[in-house]
Design a protein around this motif. Sequence first.
Motif, short mmCIF file in Angstrom:
data_model
loop_
_atom_site.label_atom_id
_atom_site.label_comp_id
_atom_site.label_asym_id
_atom_site.label_seq_id
_atom_site.Cartn_x
_atom_site.Cartn_y
_atom_site.Cartn_z
N ASN A 39 53.51 56.13 5.20
CA ASN A 39 54.07 56.92 6.29
C ASN A 39 53.49 56.41 7.60
O ASN A 39 52.27 56.35 7.76
CB ASN A 39 53.74 58.40 6.12
CG ASN A 39 54.36 58.98 4.86
OD1 ASN A 39 53.68 59.55 4.01
ND2 ASN A 39 55.65 58.82 4.73
N GLY A 40 54.37 56.03 8.51
CA GLY A 40 53.91 55.52 9.79
C GLY A 40 53.65 54.03 9.80
O GLY A 40 53.17 53.48 10.80
N GLY A 42 55.74 51.69 9.96
CA GLY A 42 56.61 50.99 10.92
C GLY A 42 57.98 50.62 10.37
O GLY A 42 58.71 49.84 10.99
N LYS A 43 58.37 51.21 9.26
CA LYS A 43 59.65 50.87 8.61
C LYS A 43 60.86 51.27 9.47
O LYS A 43 61.73 50.46 9.73
CB LYS A 43 59.75 51.55 7.23
CG LYS A 43 58.59 51.24 6.30
CD LYS A 43 58.72 51.99 4.99
CE LYS A 43 58.66 53.50 5.13
NZ LYS A 43 57.35 54.03 5.55
N SER A 44 60.89 52.54 9.86
CA SER A 44 62.04 53.00 10.65
C SER A 44 62.11 52.27 11.98
O SER A 44 63.19 51.95 12.47
CB SER A 44 61.95 54.52 10.89
OG SER A 44 62.04 55.22 9.67
N THR A 45 60.95 51.99 12.55
CA THR A 45 60.92 51.25 13.81
C THR A 45 61.55 49.88 13.63
O THR A 45 62.41 49.45 14.42
CB THR A 45 59.47 51.09 14.31
OG1 THR A 45 58.90 52.40 14.46
CG2 THR A 45 59.40 50.35 15.62
N TYR A 54 65.93 49.81 19.55
CA TYR A 54 64.75 49.40 20.30
C TYR A 54 64.81 47.90 20.50
O TYR A 54 65.37 47.18 19.67
CB TYR A 54 63.45 49.69 19.52
CG TYR A 54 63.12 51.13 19.26
CD1 TYR A 54 63.19 52.09 20.26
CD2 TYR A 54 62.69 51.52 17.99
CE1 TYR A 54 62.86 53.40 20.01
CE2 TYR A 54 62.36 52.84 17.73
CZ TYR A 54 62.44 53.77 18.74
OH TYR A 54 62.11 55.07 18.49
N GLN A 86 67.19 58.12 8.79
CA GLN A 86 66.35 58.99 7.98
C GLN A 86 66.79 60.45 8.15
O GLN A 86 66.89 61.19 7.19
CB GLN A 86 64.90 58.81 8.44
CG GLN A 86 63.87 59.42 7.54
CD GLN A 86 62.48 58.86 7.86
OE1 GLN A 86 62.32 58.01 8.74
NE2 GLN A 86 61.48 59.35 7.16
N HIS A 199 60.23 55.73 -0.73
CA HIS A 199 58.83 55.83 -1.15
C HIS A 199 58.72 55.89 -2.66
O HIS A 199 57.63 55.92 -3.20
CB HIS A 199 58.19 57.07 -0.54
CG HIS A 199 57.97 56.95 0.92
ND1 HIS A 199 57.06 56.08 1.44
CD2 HIS A 199 58.53 57.56 1.98
CE1 HIS A 199 57.07 56.16 2.76
NE2 HIS A 199 57.97 57.06 3.12
N SER A 405 56.52 59.63 12.74
CA SER A 405 57.35 59.17 11.63
C SER A 405 57.63 60.37 10.73
O SER A 405 56.89 61.36 10.74
CB SER A 405 56.64 58.07 10.85
OG SER A 405 55.68 58.62 9.98
N GLY A 407 57.32 61.06 7.55
CA GLY A 407 56.27 61.49 6.64
C GLY A 407 55.11 62.13 7.37
O GLY A 407 54.46 63.05 6.86
N1 LIG Z 1 59.77 56.65 19.92
C1 LIG Z 1 58.46 56.60 19.62
N2 LIG Z 1 57.51 56.88 20.52
C2 LIG Z 1 56.21 56.82 20.22
N3 LIG Z 1 55.73 56.47 19.02
C3 LIG Z 1 56.62 56.19 18.05
C4 LIG Z 1 58.03 56.24 18.29
N4 LIG Z 1 58.65 55.90 17.15
C5 LIG Z 1 57.70 55.65 16.25
N5 LIG Z 1 56.47 55.81 16.79
C6 LIG Z 1 55.19 55.61 16.10
O1 LIG Z 1 55.24 54.35 15.43
C7 LIG Z 1 54.66 54.42 14.14
C8 LIG Z 1 55.65 53.94 13.10
O2 LIG Z 1 56.65 54.90 12.92
P1 LIG Z 1 57.88 54.70 11.95
O3 LIG Z 1 58.78 55.84 12.18
O4 LIG Z 1 58.43 53.34 12.10
O5 LIG Z 1 57.17 54.84 10.52
P2 LIG Z 1 57.78 54.78 9.04
O6 LIG Z 1 57.20 53.59 8.35
O7 LIG Z 1 59.25 54.87 9.11
O8 LIG Z 1 57.14 56.09 8.36
P3 LIG Z 1 57.76 57.24 7.40
O9 LIG Z 1 57.64 56.71 6.01
O10 LIG Z 1 56.83 58.39 7.57
O11 LIG Z 1 59.16 57.51 7.84
C9 LIG Z 1 54.24 55.87 13.95
O12 LIG Z 1 52.85 55.98 14.14
C10 LIG Z 1 54.98 56.64 15.02
O13 LIG Z 1 54.22 57.74 15.47
#
Ligand SMILES: Nc1ncnc2c1ncn2[C@@H]1O[C@H](COP(=O)(O)OP(=O)(O)OP(=O)(O)O)[C@@H](O)[C@H]1O
Length: 508
Positions: A39-40, A42-45, A54, A86, A199, A405, A407
Amino acid sequence: MDYVVEMLNIRKEFPGIVANDDITLRLKRGEIHALLGENGAGKSTLMSILFGMYQPDRGTIQVNGKEVRISNPNVANHLGIGMVHQHFKLVENFTVTENIIMGTETRRWGLFLDVKQAGRKIAELSTRYGLNVDPYAKIEDISVGMQQRVEILKMLYRKADVLILDEPTGVLTPQEIHELGKIMKNLIAEGKSIILITHKLKEIKEFADRCTVIRRGKTIGTVDVAATSEAAMAEMMVGRQVSFKVQKAPSRPGETVLKVEGLTVRSARKSQALKDFSLEVRAGEIVGVAGVEGNGQSDLVEAVTGLRKAESGRILLNGKEITSESVRQRIEDGIGHIPEDRQRRGLVLDYSLAENMVLEVYHKAPFSRRGILQSQPIREYAEGIIGSYDVRSGEGAASSARSLSGGNQQKAIIGREIERNPVLLVAVQPTRGLDVGSIEYIHKRLVEHRDKGNAVLLVSLELEEVLNLSDRIAVVNNGELVGLVDAAETNENEIGLMMAGVRKEAQP
Ligand SMILES: Nc1ncnc2c1ncn2[C@@H]1O[C@H](COP(=O)(O)OP(=O)(O)OP(=O)(O)O)[C@@H](O)[C@H]1O
Ligand SMILES: [Mg+2]
């Protein structure tokens, strides 16, 4: 090598955090490629970058061997890239067709004709890929699973070749997950390529060809799924071994904390209402509710937490009747609730994490003094939860809940609810969307909460979780209690049959 998409050395920084740090992911044509990470991580990013939401700070993207700049989702669409988010969002009171053509409709022939034509095309696509969606149904009338298939149709309607699915199975029932698996196979057979975020290692094993693992924004590696065990993938992702089994001593139940007597609740949804339902949860035990989705679980939860009125019957907490008490009063009485829908009920997305951590207690000392909010105690309290539940974000307590994120939003809610030390914790799908490491941790905390002498009512669609975590299991079917069994003396088979309505006495 035939790559449809190559993301090379991608970097993306948010205030206080590097979400993607030199990540490389290569997608082959016709494969299902899993993207795995905590969780966190960076996948969704990363996927939002591919979809043009982005801009990367560094790195390049190639589509069909050509370098591209995906400045917005329209560009992604033109390049044949589609994404199901998501937390997907469809317009509730629009039809499937209206939702799908929104933003694409050409008005050349007038909107009316277009809708008709689009409807036909959508029906055709739906049949071709086995999606089973009614183009004319309203979104508010269809299940979450079908809503998701609408999102998939939307991508296909826009002629996407590369489909990004961000945690599609998190909101699905086991049956729907099976269906999605078949749909993904159909898509691959037609030459599409899929990036799948999940996951659940079991799903990666079942559906994916290759898997790229990232940890804290960095690429760990890409593996061939058939040749890699679930445990090995978990370890790559978390950086340590993960235990999939919950360690717990036998429960030592005390007094009855929650007593539900002959409860009947009329349902707002199309799901079955709760009928003459009785159940007790004692101090020091976890009672799991098992059942196929829509068999009265939500009604039970809503009646107990005060979100829905009981038609008849009584609810008692530590001997006191609370049947008609307000939600606020029940919170005061010591009921904690980890809700099913974290975005709608769990958090105020535009508030900071700190504010979200005191949503139920902000009006009390030390968080409020003479009606004035005290920012320091609020921040310190929030930081305590953030620390112990490992809630990751860019700016800690000051981060907006929205920027977290998925999670990490979930971990924050769990932390907030357990931290208040409620005598009764109602936990609905508590580990939905959590990575395996976090699941292990949250399960431990739930058992700890039990061992402090509190009652836990656990509702989960995941049979494995119910079996693993509960001391006793209540099985519901059609709004009724089919049976109540000791978790130590039952198995998946027996519970499965009971979920289908076969009472234990009637089983062979
Ligand atoms: N728009 C935003 N502004 C600030 N921080 C962000 C933003 N989007 C994501 N983050 C931060 O970037 C990091 C990665 O987030 P991301 O959503 O990519 O995680 P993830 O791998 O998809 O996690 P999960 O499995 O929980 O969905 C996190 O720490 C989140 O807080
Ligand atoms: Mg995510």
